[in-house]
Design an enzyme around this catalytic site. Sequence first.
Site, PDB file in Angstrom:
ATOM      1  N   LYS A   1       0.816  -1.218   0.000  1.00 47.61           N
ATOM      2  CA  LYS A   1       0.000   0.000   0.000  1.00 47.61           C
ATOM      3  C   LYS A   1       0.850   1.268   0.000  1.00 47.61           C
ATOM      4  O   LYS A   1       0.477   2.270  -0.595  1.00 47.61           O
ATOM      5  CB  LYS A   1      -0.951  -0.003   1.205  1.00 47.61           C
ATOM      6  CG  LYS A   1      -2.068  -1.039   1.088  1.00 47.61           C
ATOM      7  CD  LYS A   1      -3.083  -0.902   2.212  1.00 47.61           C
ATOM      8  CE  LYS A   1      -4.241  -1.860   2.014  1.00 47.61           C
ATOM      9  NZ  LYS A   1      -5.274  -1.730   3.051  1.00 47.61           N
TER      10      LYS A   1
ATOM     11  N   LYS B   1     -13.150  -2.127  -6.937  1.00 44.48           N
ATOM     12  CA  LYS B   1     -13.894  -0.887  -7.168  1.00 44.48           C
ATOM     13  C   LYS B   1     -13.005   0.210  -7.734  1.00 44.48           C
ATOM     14  O   LYS B   1     -13.476   1.197  -8.290  1.00 44.48           O
ATOM     15  CB  LYS B   1     -14.545  -0.419  -5.874  1.00 44.48           C
ATOM     16  CG  LYS B   1     -13.596   0.290  -4.924  1.00 44.48           C
ATOM     17  CD  LYS B   1     -14.299   1.458  -4.258  1.00 44.48           C
ATOM     18  CE  LYS B   1     -13.285   2.405  -3.652  1.00 44.48           C
ATOM     19  NZ  LYS B   1     -13.851   3.685  -3.305  1.00 44.48           N
TER      20      LYS B   1
ATOM     21  N   LYS C   1      -7.789  -9.097  -9.530  1.00 43.92           N
ATOM     22  CA  LYS C   1      -8.954  -9.166  -8.657  1.00 43.92           C
ATOM     23  C   LYS C   1      -9.999  -8.136  -9.070  1.00 43.92           C
ATOM     24  O   LYS C   1      -9.666  -7.040  -9.510  1.00 43.92           O
ATOM     25  CB  LYS C   1      -8.559  -8.910  -7.192  1.00 43.92           C
ATOM     26  CG  LYS C   1      -7.986 -10.116  -6.478  1.00 43.92           C
ATOM     27  CD  LYS C   1      -7.702  -9.824  -5.023  1.00 43.92           C
ATOM     28  CE  LYS C   1      -8.985  -9.724  -4.214  1.00 43.92           C
ATOM     29  NZ  LYS C   1      -8.716  -9.596  -2.757  1.00 43.92           N
TER      30      LYS C   1
END
Length: 333
Positions: A113, A199, A196
């Site tokens: 991240k 959104k 994957k």
Amino acid sequence: MSNNLIFSGIQPTGNLHLGNYLGAIRNWVKLQHDFDCIFCVVDLHAITIPQDPAVLRSSIREVAAGMIAAGVDPKKNILFNQSRVPAHAELAWVLNCIARIGWLNRMTQFKDKAGKNRDNATVGLYVYPNLMAADILAYKATHVPVGDDQKQHLELARDIAQAFNSQFGVDFFPLPEPQIFKTAARVMSLRDGTKKMSKSDASDQSRINLTDGPDEIAQKLKRAKTDPLPLPETEAELEDRPEAANLIGIYAALSDRSAAEVVAEFAGKGFAEFKPRLAELAVSVLGPIGLEMQRLTKDPGYVDQVLREGGEKANAIAAPIVDQVHDIVGFLR
């Protein structure tokens, strides 16, 4: 509460999609029949990266509405947003003083991240796993449903619990066990079977949102990327066919069957025959959820009430546990 207590959280990212439903929410609906369950919309975790406050509030409500629409019963379980219960942040600080920097340095999700700009990442993002441990341990939860990306964090929570018990010579925190589903669905993008479903993907055609209507669901599955070959005769043949594997996996998950059973049913048939069947199944399962979710999002007062009442129930469990932690640590109260 019983001796077997499930704790699980979900990020209020908004725009819930099929991957969220098959990977987590559907399993929670099943768990509520066999366990006492605490389900948390983890808004404290959400602010480890910048958030628009108005969007965050909306996303918290949307995720809660999606869970209720999918079948999570707020009367049978505790459903709340994390920031309502001070015990999470209070316990997280104590656990910050138990966990070791070396343990956190091994957390692969922070590296992913933070990316190359690691020095600019927030401290909150770095100690995120300690807050996750606090989420679980504040309720002395015994089981935590985890996917592959969270196994390392649960192992850390166990290490922290054990370290706390050892440091203070107590048998206070249980070591939470992973609740792993044998048929956990890993849902991939409809545009790229190697990524994957997310959104954050720029293309809305890459995912099925839980708020999509029947026509949108059918159109997205009709346009989903495939290869030119017919469906295989055996499951093993799917290994080098990511798009075919993804669609068969979605069909299997929505019908509560194994991929091998679906392959056997459609062996040798073309996608022109398979896709309409998949669309019909997806609409039958997801359509009612989307309609109920739309209804609930138009009634934020009800969703807020559910979260408020859930927060009161959660606080009633967690506050006494954290009070005991304060006593063990040596705080004067």
